[in-house]
Design a protein around this motif. Structure first.
Motif, PDB file in Angstrom:
ATOM      1  N   VAL A 153      87.599  69.474  77.259  1.00 42.61           N
ATOM      2  CA  VAL A 153      88.855  69.582  78.011  1.00 42.61           C
ATOM      3  C   VAL A 153      90.060  69.093  77.197  1.00 42.61           C
ATOM      4  CG1 VAL A 153      87.955  69.508  80.380  1.00 42.61           C
ATOM      5  CG2 VAL A 153      88.373  67.358  79.166  1.00 42.61           C
ATOM      6  N   GLU A 154      89.788  68.349  76.124  1.00 45.08           N
ATOM      7  CA  GLU A 154      90.883  67.814  75.322  1.00 45.08           C
ATOM      8  C   GLU A 154      91.256  68.756  74.159  1.00 45.08           C
ATOM      9  OE1 GLU A 154      92.613  65.089  75.965  1.00 45.08           O
ATOM     10  OE2 GLU A 154      93.806  65.094  74.139  1.00 45.08           O
ATOM     11  N   CYS A 155      90.257  69.140  73.341  1.00 47.73           N
ATOM     12  CA  CYS A 155      90.578  69.918  72.134  1.00 47.73           C
ATOM     13  C   CYS A 155      90.126  71.371  72.217  1.00 47.73           C
ATOM     14  CB  CYS A 155      89.971  69.256  70.897  1.00 47.73           C
ATOM     15  SG  CYS A 155      88.184  69.378  70.850  1.00 47.73           S
ATOM     16  N   GLY A 156      89.388  71.734  73.261  1.00 46.33           N
ATOM     17  CA  GLY A 156      88.996  73.127  73.445  1.00 46.33           C
ATOM     18  C   GLY A 156      87.789  73.573  72.629  1.00 46.33           C
ATOM     19  N   SER A 157      87.216  72.658  71.820  1.00 40.37           N
ATOM     20  CA  SER A 157      86.064  73.082  71.013  1.00 40.37           C
ATOM     21  C   SER A 157      84.829  73.258  71.891  1.00 40.37           C
ATOM     22  CB  SER A 157      85.800  72.057  69.908  1.00 40.37           C
ATOM     23  OG  SER A 157      85.371  70.850  70.496  1.00 40.37           O
ATOM     24  N   GLN A 158      83.901  74.098  71.423  1.00 33.99           N
ATOM     25  CA  GLN A 158      82.657  74.309  72.163  1.00 33.99           C
ATOM     26  C   GLN A 158      81.864  73.008  72.219  1.00 33.99           C
ATOM     27  OE1 GLN A 158      81.257  77.056  73.712  1.00 33.99           O
ATOM     28  NE2 GLN A 158      83.270  78.012  73.464  1.00 33.99           N
ATOM     29  N   LEU A 159      81.351  72.699  73.392  1.00 37.54           N
ATOM     30  CA  LEU A 159      80.564  71.467  73.523  1.00 37.54           C
ATOM     31  C   LEU A 159      79.114  71.777  73.170  1.00 37.54           C
ATOM     32  CD1 LEU A 159      82.001  70.135  76.895  1.00 37.54           C
ATOM     33  CD2 LEU A 159      82.414  69.186  74.627  1.00 37.54           C
ATOM     34  N   GLN A 160      78.705  71.355  71.984  1.00 39.61           N
ATOM     35  CA  GLN A 160      77.320  71.629  71.584  1.00 39.61           C
ATOM     36  C   GLN A 160      76.636  70.392  71.068  1.00 39.61           C
ATOM     37  OE1 GLN A 160      78.301  74.853  69.051  1.00 39.61           O
ATOM     38  NE2 GLN A 160      77.565  76.425  70.475  1.00 39.61           N
ATOM     39  N   GLU A 161      77.243  69.851  70.000  1.00 38.57           N
ATOM     40  CA  GLU A 161      76.619  68.700  69.353  1.00 38.57           C
ATOM     41  C   GLU A 161      76.769  67.460  70.214  1.00 38.57           C
ATOM     42  OE1 GLU A 161      74.967  68.634  66.333  1.00 38.57           O
ATOM     43  OE2 GLU A 161      75.103  70.811  66.684  1.00 38.57           O
ATOM     44  N   PRO A 162      75.693  66.726  70.425  1.00 37.39           N
ATOM     45  CA  PRO A 162      75.860  65.433  71.081  1.00 37.39           C
ATOM     46  C   PRO A 162      76.600  64.477  70.134  1.00 37.39           C
ATOM     47  CG  PRO A 162      73.541  65.825  70.515  1.00 37.39           C
ATOM     48  CD  PRO A 162      74.323  67.038  70.085  1.00 37.39           C
ATOM     49  N   PRO A 163      77.278  63.457  70.590  1.00 40.57           N
ATOM     50  CA  PRO A 163      77.361  63.099  72.008  1.00 40.57           C
ATOM     51  C   PRO A 163      78.452  63.890  72.745  1.00 40.57           C
ATOM     52  CG  PRO A 163      78.581  61.498  70.705  1.00 40.57           C
ATOM     53  CD  PRO A 163      77.991  62.489  69.730  1.00 40.57           C
ATOM     54  N   VAL A 164      78.154  64.181  74.012  1.00 39.99           N
ATOM     55  CA  VAL A 164      79.131  64.824  74.880  1.00 39.99           C
ATOM     56  C   VAL A 164      79.282  63.929  76.106  1.00 39.99           C
ATOM     57  CG1 VAL A 164      79.468  66.796  76.422  1.00 39.99           C
ATOM     58  CG2 VAL A 164      78.728  67.185  74.081  1.00 39.99           C
ATOM     59  N   TYR A 165      80.500  63.848  76.601  1.00 38.71           N
ATOM     60  CA  TYR A 165      80.782  62.991  77.751  1.00 38.71           C
ATOM     61  C   TYR A 165      81.396  63.824  78.862  1.00 38.71           C
ATOM     62  CZ  TYR A 165      80.234  59.403  74.208  1.00 38.71           C
ATOM     63  OH  TYR A 165      79.750  58.626  73.195  1.00 38.71           O
ATOM     64  N   PHE A 166      81.286  63.322  80.089  1.00 39.17           N
ATOM     65  CA  PHE A 166      81.984  63.973  81.200  1.00 39.17           C
ATOM     66  C   PHE A 166      83.055  63.014  81.693  1.00 39.17           C
ATOM     67  CE2 PHE A 166      82.663  65.033  85.681  1.00 39.17           C
ATOM     68  CZ  PHE A 166      82.953  66.378  85.560  1.00 39.17           C
ATOM     69  N   SER A 167      84.277  63.517  81.747  1.00 37.28           N
ATOM     70  CA  SER A 167      85.373  62.684  82.235  1.00 37.28           C
ATOM     71  C   SER A 167      85.652  63.045  83.696  1.00 37.28           C
ATOM     72  CB  SER A 167      86.619  62.921  81.384  1.00 37.28           C
ATOM     73  OG  SER A 167      87.771  62.532  82.108  1.00 37.28           O
TER      74      SER A 167
END
Ligand SMILES: [Zn+2]
Length: 267
Positions: A153-167
Motif C-alpha cells: 500500500v506504500e510503494c506499490g510493489s508486488q508483495l512476494q518476498e517475506p517479510p510482509v506485514y498487514f497495516s
C-alpha cells in the motif's frame, strides 16, 4: 405507495401482540425495516415469511415512518443454513457485518447480489470458513473498504518476498522494505507503529490465501463460490487479521463475533 422488490429477510422482532418488525435487505431500496401486520396470528398468510433468510419477491407499502410488507412470493428459505447450527451462526455474523456497513435505505444492488451468492455458497459448501472469510472481504470491498493483499500500500510493489506485514490503519499489505525504511532513528517497532499503525506479520501462505479470497471479480452478482482450502496456521493467521481489521474498520466489535470465534478456535 406500493413497491415490489426482490429481498431477503435478515432479522425479525415481535411488535405488539400480533405483528413482526422485519429487517429486510431489498435489491431496490437497500436495508428496510418493515412491519409485517398479523405475522404472529396463526392463520395469517404472512406467518413464517419473516423468518431470517427468507428470500423472495416482497410487496412493500412505503409508510411515513416504517414500511409495511403486504405480500411475499417466497423463492428460497436456505434450509441448508437455517437447519445447521454452525452455518446459522456464520449467517447471523455476516448479517451483522452487512447491517453495520450499509446505512438504511441505501440502494446497493451489487451488494445485494453478492450477499445472495454468499448465502448460496454457505448453504452448499462443506467448509463455511472459506465462504465466510471471502464474504467478509467482499462485503467490506463493496462497502468501500478494499484491503489490498497483492501490492504494497506504500510503494506499490508486488508483495512476494517475506517479510510482509498487514497495516490495519492503511488497510493493506506492506513490504518489508517500506516497513524497515519507516522514518526513525532505527527501525524500532515504536517508530514503525507511529508511521503505519499496528502491524501484523503475514506469512507467505496466509498472504497467498488472502490474495485469492480478496481477488477483484467483475460482476459481483455472478461470482462463483471460492474454491480453496486453508488449514492450521494459515487459518488462524487469517482469523487474526480479519478479526482485527473488521474491529478496526467498524470501530467496534460485532456482537456475534464471539460465537464465531468460539467455533473457529475449537476446531
Ligand atoms: Zn513497499
Amino acid at each position: 405507495m406500493l413497491y415490489q422488490s426482490e429481498a431477503v429477510v435478515l432479522d425479525q422482532d415481535d411488535l405488539g401482540e400480533n405483528d413482526k418488525l422485519a429487517t429486510i435487505f431489498t435489491r431496490q431500496e437497500g436495508l428496510v425495516r418493515a412491519v409485517v401486520k398479523g405475522a404472529r396470528r396463526p392463520r395469517s398468510k404472512l406467518r413464517g415469511l419473516t423468518q431470517p433468510l427468507t428470500h423472495g419477491v416482497f410487496q412493500i407499502y412505503r409508510g411515513r415512518n416504517l414500511d409495511r410488507v403486504t405480500q411475499v412470493a417466497v423463492k428460497n428459505g436456505f434450509p441448508g443454513i437455517v437447519e445447521n447450527y454452525e452455518k446459522m451462526i456464520y449467517a447471523r455474523y455476516l448479517v451483522e457485518l452487512l447491517t453495520s456497513v450499509l446505512p438504511e435505505k441505501e440502494r446497493h444492488p451489487a451488494l445485494f447480489d453478492f450477499f445472495l451468492t454468499v448465502l448460496g455458497c454457505l448453504q452448499d459448501k462443506h467448509d463455511p470458513w472459506v465462504v465466510v472469510r471471502w464474504a467478509e472481504l467482499g462485503i467490506l470491498k463493496l462497502a468501500g473498504f478494499a484491503p489490498s493483499f497483492s501490492q504494497c500500500v506504500e510503494c506499490g510493489s508486488q508483495l512476494q518476498e517475506p517479510p510482509v506485514y498487514f497495516s490495519l490503519r492503511d488497510g493493506g499489505g506492506l513490504c518489508g522494505s517500506c516497513v524497515s525504511a519507516a522514518p526513525a532513528t532505527s527501525a524500532s517497532p515504536e517508530n514503525q507503529i507511529r508511521t503505519y499503525g499496528e502491524l501484523i506479520r503475514v506469512s507467505p501462505g496466509a498472504l497467498r490465501t488472502l490474495e485469492i479470497l480478496s481477488a477483484p471479480v467483475t460482476g459481483w452478482g455472478h461470482v462463483s463460490c471460492p474454491n480453496i482450502t486453508a488449514r492450521g496456521q494459515v487459518r488462524s493467521e487469517i482469523n487474526r487479521i480479519s478479526r482485527k481489521y473488521i474491529s478496526f474498520v467498524l470501530d467496534k466489535r460485532l456482537k456475534s463475533a464471539s460465537l464465531v470465534e468460539s467455533i473457529e478456535d475449537e476446531t
